[in-house]
Design a protein around this motif. Structure first.
Motif, mmCIF file in Angstrom:
data_model
loop_
_atom_site.group_PDB
_atom_site.id
_atom_site.type_symbol
_atom_site.label_atom_id
_atom_site.label_comp_id
_atom_site.label_asym_id
_atom_site.label_seq_id
_atom_site.Cartn_x
_atom_site.Cartn_y
_atom_site.Cartn_z
ATOM 1 N N ALA A 1 -40.095 -71.529 -115.534
ATOM 2 C CA ALA A 1 -39.610 -72.180 -114.482
ATOM 3 C C ALA A 1 -39.785 -73.532 -114.390
ATOM 4 N N TRP A 2 -39.125 -74.171 -113.457
ATOM 5 C CA TRP A 2 -39.275 -75.791 -113.286
ATOM 6 C C TRP A 2 -38.553 -76.365 -112.088
ATOM 7 N N ILE A 3 -38.928 -77.315 -111.743
ATOM 8 C CA ILE A 3 -38.077 -77.738 -110.425
ATOM 9 C C ILE A 3 -37.174 -78.766 -110.933
ATOM 10 N N GLU A 4 -36.118 -79.138 -110.226
ATOM 11 C CA GLU A 4 -35.196 -80.253 -110.404
ATOM 12 C C GLU A 4 -34.753 -81.025 -109.249
ATOM 13 N N ALA A 5 -34.823 -82.372 -109.171
ATOM 14 C CA ALA A 5 -34.339 -83.368 -108.354
ATOM 15 C C ALA A 5 -33.101 -84.146 -108.944
ATOM 16 N N ASP A 6 -32.135 -84.065 -107.955
ATOM 17 C CA ASP A 6 -31.073 -84.782 -108.533
ATOM 18 C C ASP A 6 -30.339 -84.253 -109.760
ATOM 19 N N ASN A 7 -30.540 -82.674 -109.834
ATOM 20 C CA ASN A 7 -30.097 -82.243 -111.059
ATOM 21 C C ASN A 7 -30.822 -82.608 -112.299
ATOM 22 N N ARG A 8 -32.169 -83.211 -112.187
ATOM 23 C CA ARG A 8 -32.895 -83.423 -113.442
ATOM 24 C C ARG A 8 -34.420 -82.866 -113.209
ATOM 25 N N PRO A 9 -34.815 -82.314 -114.372
ATOM 26 C CA PRO A 9 -36.074 -81.696 -114.188
ATOM 27 C C PRO A 9 -37.211 -82.602 -114.035
ATOM 28 N N VAL A 10 -38.004 -82.261 -113.296
ATOM 29 C CA VAL A 10 -39.492 -82.910 -112.683
ATOM 30 C C VAL A 10 -40.539 -82.636 -113.533
ATOM 31 N N GLY A 11 -41.081 -83.645 -114.206
ATOM 32 C CA GLY A 11 -42.436 -83.232 -115.011
ATOM 33 C C GLY A 11 -42.138 -82.554 -116.457
ATOM 34 N N GLU A 12 -40.787 -82.450 -116.896
ATOM 35 C CA GLU A 12 -40.544 -81.767 -118.121
ATOM 36 C C GLU A 12 -40.349 -82.953 -119.206
ATOM 37 N N PRO A 13 -40.821 -82.643 -120.525
ATOM 38 C CA PRO A 13 -40.622 -83.621 -121.473
ATOM 39 C C PRO A 13 -39.123 -84.054 -121.658
#
Length: 56
Positions: free
Chosen positions: A31-43
């Motif tokens: 599970a992850w969060i996205e801002a502006d359809n881009r993952p946040v804090g992911e490689p």
């Protein structure tokens, strides 16, 4: 942790998406969060990308 981050951001009045995904080789979920359809804090780029299953 992603759900807690999602709730904290939403309570501050910001818009993000909470995503759940999976992959099959090896079999895992994430599970992850996205801002502006881009993952946040992911490689970047992801080493083995997850297939999006649900976005809230």
């Amino acid at each position: 942790m992603s759900l807690a981050a999602f709730l904290a951001v939403c309570l501050r009045g910001r818009a993000v998406g909470w995503c759940i995904g999976c992959r099959f080789d090896p079999c895992e979920s994430h599970a992850w969060i996205e801002a502006d359809n881009r993952p946040v804090g992911e490689p970047e780029p992801p080493d083995r990308p997850f297939h999006l299953t649900l976005r809230v």
